[in-house]
Design a protein around this motif. Structure first.
Motif, PDB file in Angstrom:
ATOM      1  N   PHE A  94       5.426  17.917   5.543  1.00  0.00           N
ATOM      2  CA  PHE A  94       6.744  17.270   5.437  1.00  0.00           C
ATOM      3  C   PHE A  94       6.865  16.615   4.057  1.00  0.00           C
ATOM      4  CE2 PHE A  94       5.291  16.908   9.894  1.00  0.00           C
ATOM      5  CZ  PHE A  94       6.249  17.713  10.508  1.00  0.00           C
ATOM      6  N   PRO A  95       7.169  17.399   3.029  1.00  0.00           N
ATOM      7  CA  PRO A  95       7.144  16.863   1.655  1.00  0.00           C
ATOM      8  C   PRO A  95       8.146  15.729   1.429  1.00  0.00           C
ATOM      9  CG  PRO A  95       7.271  19.274   1.662  1.00  0.00           C
ATOM     10  CD  PRO A  95       7.465  18.834   3.070  1.00  0.00           C
ATOM     11  N   GLU A  96       9.158  15.621   2.262  1.00  0.00           N
ATOM     12  CA  GLU A  96      10.159  14.566   2.060  1.00  0.00           C
ATOM     13  C   GLU A  96       9.759  13.241   2.715  1.00  0.00           C
ATOM     14  OE1 GLU A  96      12.773  15.281   0.140  1.00  0.00           O
ATOM     15  OE2 GLU A  96      11.850  17.262  -0.050  1.00  0.00           O
ATOM     16  N   ILE A  97       8.676  13.248   3.427  1.00  0.00           N
ATOM     17  CA  ILE A  97       8.337  12.054   4.222  1.00  0.00           C
ATOM     18  C   ILE A  97       7.951  10.877   3.312  1.00  0.00           C
ATOM     19  CG2 ILE A  97       5.824  12.328   4.539  1.00  0.00           C
ATOM     20  CD1 ILE A  97       6.454  11.878   7.603  1.00  0.00           C
ATOM     21  N   THR A  98       8.296   9.671   3.772  1.00  0.00           N
ATOM     22  CA  THR A  98       7.914   8.455   3.051  1.00  0.00           C
ATOM     23  C   THR A  98       6.851   7.728   3.863  1.00  0.00           C
ATOM     24  OG1 THR A  98      10.092   8.193   2.051  1.00  0.00           O
ATOM     25  CG2 THR A  98       8.738   6.209   2.212  1.00  0.00           C
ATOM     26  N   VAL A  99       5.733   7.432   3.211  1.00  0.00           N
ATOM     27  CA  VAL A  99       4.673   6.664   3.861  1.00  0.00           C
ATOM     28  C   VAL A  99       5.038   5.184   3.771  1.00  0.00           C
ATOM     29  CG1 VAL A  99       2.261   5.933   3.656  1.00  0.00           C
ATOM     30  CG2 VAL A  99       2.866   8.353   3.435  1.00  0.00           C
ATOM     31  N   VAL A 100       4.998   4.504   4.911  1.00  0.00           N
ATOM     32  CA  VAL A 100       5.336   3.077   4.974  1.00  0.00           C
ATOM     33  C   VAL A 100       4.053   2.308   5.300  1.00  0.00           C
ATOM     34  CG1 VAL A 100       6.714   1.327   6.156  1.00  0.00           C
ATOM     35  CG2 VAL A 100       7.662   3.628   5.751  1.00  0.00           C
ATOM     36  N   CYS A 101       3.727   1.335   4.443  1.00  0.00           N
ATOM     37  CA  CYS A 101       2.463   0.616   4.647  1.00  0.00           C
ATOM     38  C   CYS A 101       2.484  -0.693   3.881  1.00  0.00           C
ATOM     39  CB  CYS A 101       1.286   1.489   4.198  1.00  0.00           C
ATOM     40  SG  CYS A 101       1.336   1.938   2.457  1.00  0.00           S
ATOM     41  N   SER A 102       1.433  -1.479   4.065  1.00  0.00           N
ATOM     42  CA  SER A 102       1.319  -2.757   3.347  1.00  0.00           C
ATOM     43  C   SER A 102       0.940  -2.503   1.883  1.00  0.00           C
ATOM     44  CB  SER A 102       0.265  -3.637   4.019  1.00  0.00           C
ATOM     45  OG  SER A 102      -1.012  -3.035   3.879  1.00  0.00           O
ATOM     46  N   GLN A 103       1.043  -3.572   1.102  1.00  0.00           N
ATOM     47  CA  GLN A 103       0.710  -3.460  -0.333  1.00  0.00           C
ATOM     48  C   GLN A 103      -0.734  -2.973  -0.517  1.00  0.00           C
ATOM     49  OE1 GLN A 103       2.560  -4.026  -3.199  1.00  0.00           O
ATOM     50  NE2 GLN A 103       0.721  -3.359  -4.300  1.00  0.00           N
ATOM     51  N   ALA A 104      -1.672  -3.590   0.208  1.00  0.00           N
ATOM     52  CA  ALA A 104      -3.082  -3.192   0.067  1.00  0.00           C
ATOM     53  C   ALA A 104      -3.260  -1.731   0.475  1.00  0.00           C
ATOM     54  CB  ALA A 104      -3.976  -4.094   0.916  1.00  0.00           C
ATOM     55  N   ALA A 105      -2.597  -1.340   1.545  1.00  0.00           N
ATOM     56  CA  ALA A 105      -2.731   0.038   2.026  1.00  0.00           C
ATOM     57  C   ALA A 105      -2.174   1.042   1.019  1.00  0.00           C
ATOM     58  CB  ALA A 105      -2.015   0.192   3.367  1.00  0.00           C
ATOM     59  N   SER A 106      -1.168   0.628   0.255  1.00  0.00           N
ATOM     60  CA  SER A 106      -0.554   1.563  -0.705  1.00  0.00           C
ATOM     61  C   SER A 106      -1.555   1.994  -1.764  1.00  0.00           C
ATOM     62  CB  SER A 106       0.680   0.924  -1.358  1.00  0.00           C
ATOM     63  OG  SER A 106       0.298  -0.124  -2.228  1.00  0.00           O
ATOM     64  N   ILE A 107      -2.511   1.124  -2.056  1.00  0.00           N
ATOM     65  CA  ILE A 107      -3.549   1.477  -3.039  1.00  0.00           C
ATOM     66  C   ILE A 107      -4.585   2.388  -2.375  1.00  0.00           C
ATOM     67  CG2 ILE A 107      -5.383   0.532  -4.510  1.00  0.00           C
ATOM     68  CD1 ILE A 107      -3.574  -2.097  -4.505  1.00  0.00           C
ATOM     69  N   TYR A 108      -5.030   1.978  -1.186  1.00  0.00           N
ATOM     70  CA  TYR A 108      -6.065   2.759  -0.494  1.00  0.00           C
ATOM     71  C   TYR A 108      -5.587   4.185  -0.217  1.00  0.00           C
ATOM     72  CZ  TYR A 108      -7.977  -1.910   0.651  1.00  0.00           C
ATOM     73  OH  TYR A 108      -8.456  -3.184   0.615  1.00  0.00           O
ATOM     74  N   ILE A 109      -4.323   4.330   0.224  1.00  0.00           N
ATOM     75  CA  ILE A 109      -3.887   5.647   0.702  1.00  0.00           C
ATOM     76  C   ILE A 109      -3.815   6.655  -0.446  1.00  0.00           C
ATOM     77  CG2 ILE A 109      -1.378   5.255   0.541  1.00  0.00           C
ATOM     78  CD1 ILE A 109      -3.323   7.152   3.329  1.00  0.00           C
ATOM     79  N   LYS A 110      -3.543   6.161  -1.660  1.00  0.00           N
ATOM     80  CA  LYS A 110      -3.545   7.091  -2.800  1.00  0.00           C
ATOM     81  C   LYS A 110      -4.953   7.620  -3.052  1.00  0.00           C
ATOM     82  CE  LYS A 110       0.592   5.560  -5.148  1.00  0.00           C
ATOM     83  NZ  LYS A 110       1.180   4.803  -6.238  1.00  0.00           N
TER      84      LYS A 110
END
Ligand code: FEO
Length: 397
Positions: A94-110
């Motif tokens: 799903f290339p259009e999907i937006t991942v929603v997460c906390s600030q800390a998670a935004s770093i980890y998930i990358k």
């Protein structure tokens, strides 16, 4: 796929055969990697993904739950890879999907996906996302049990997606607490899960419970184990979390853990314990021969202690494996500044003492600067000195 309400669908993965989780947790009842689809009148969200190992079966479950809908959001309540290992694949599906997460998670998930261009929306405590006739509100839940953890509250349905909080490594096909066939087994799994995952985070558990205390919850949807409902398991589990996270009012606890090849360190342990009791007659002071007890039991005792001592046996110029095994059970989050001391008999050399002291110091324990050690067999005078050492350590507390 199971439908939990008008708008919420369960698309998790059941793994009843799992027996070890994250290398160190036993999972005798298997586990489930829970994931949910929430359909609003305008948009659809997925809450939690899955372990990479199950990506293909997860995709099948997800497609069935989605039906004709295309997901706009993937909500990640935290980023541990048992729930995020499949995110890179999901982002491909799903290339259009937006991942929603906390600030800390935004770093980890990358760093988990190795996708620097992943669409990410960072949310903070109290932020909302509208799916049309459904609203997702986000609740910060740091250290429950990762720094990036949060809960997601589906306002209209009154469903709380609680991440690992209130969960269990437990697998039954019914998915709901109303369908649990073996409630005693579930309860056993829930308590063990609490001890392993949330035991080190008591003050944060208390905060998390306070944050959700005002919610009129219709269902808790955790990331592992059955969904919980009022009148079935929900109140009981919350009450257990409250009791476990409350500050303890028990007597002072000072255990001594030792290994002994010929009984010499055992004699010293008993003498040191006697010395400690002379100073703190009401304290709970007992000496444990490590190989005669379960390692998890001893680990819990050590972690709950006010101070502890290690009777360090040396073989082959090192502490023996049971001592290292016990130290591997230390709750490193909460052990800092815990008073600790070393004692024991040695034969040729006694290298266990510096090795164990070094390990405890690296865990930031407050290691007593004196050690009680002697060569081979303690005399009566030595045992008197061992008791005096116990008194001295106790007075330092
Ligand atoms: Fe189930 Fe903390 O991941």
């Amino acid at each position: 796929m199971k439908q939990l309400s008008h708008s919420v669908f369960y698309n998790g993965i059941l793994n009843p055969a799992m027996r070890v989780f994250d290398v160190i947790m036993r999972t005798e009842y298997g586990t489930s990697y829970n994931s949910y689809v929430v359909k609003g009148s305008e948009k659809t969200a997925i809450i939690e993904a899955a372990h990479l190992r199950f990506a293909e079966s997860y995709k099948e479950e997800l497609e069935e739950a989605l039906g004709e809908e295309k997901p706009s959001y993937l909500i990640l309540n935290h980023t541990e890879p048992d729930h995020t290992g499949a995110v890179a694949k999901l982002a491909d599906w799903f290339p259009e999907i937006t991942v929603v997460c906390s600030q800390a998670a935004s770093i980890y998930i990358k760093n988990i996906t190795n996708m620097p261009d992943l669409n990410i929306r960072v949310v903070r405590d109290g932020d909302t996302i509208s799916l049309g006739d459904k609203t997702l509100r986000f609740i910060n839940a740091p250290f429950l049990h990762w720094p990036d953890s949060m809960f997601t509250w589906l306002e209209e349905e009154r469903f709380l997606f609680s991440c690992d909080f209130l969960g269990a490594h437990y697998c039954e096909p019914g998915v709901m607490d109303t369908k649990i066939a073996y409630p005693d087994a579930y309860w056993d799994a829930m308590k063990y899960y609490y001890a392993c995952i949330f035991g080190p985070f008591g003050p944060y558990v208390k905060n998390g419970l306070e944050k959700i205390s005002g919610l009129d919850i219709a269902m808790v949807c955790p990331s592992h184990g059955p969904a919980l409902t009022p009148g079935v398991q929900l109140e009981r589990v919350i009450d257990y979390y409250k009791r476990q996270s409350a500050p303890k009012q028990s007597p002072m606890l000072i255990p001594l853990f030792y290994c002994t090849a010929y009984g010499n360190t055992k004699k010293i342990a008993e003498a040191v314990a006697e010395g400690i009791r002379n100073v703190f007659p009401k304290a709970s002071v007992a000496a444990y021969n490590i190989i005669e007890h379960g390692m998890e039991e001893l680990g819990r005792l050590l972690n709950a202690s006010d101070a502890f001592l290690i009777g360090a046996l040396t073989i082959n110029r090192d502490a023996v494996p049971p001592i290292w095994q016990l130290l591997s059970h230390i709750d490193a989050v909460n052990i800092a500044k815990r008073p600790a001391a070393l004692f024991g008999s040695f034969g040729w050399s006694g290298e266990a003492f510096p090795h164990v002291a070094g390990r405890l110091a690296s865990l930031k324990c407050k290691v007593f600067d004196k050690q009680f050690k002697l060569n081979f067999v303690p005399s009566e005078k030595d045992l008197e000195n061992a008791a005096a050492f116990g008194e001295e350590f106790a007075r330092s507390l």
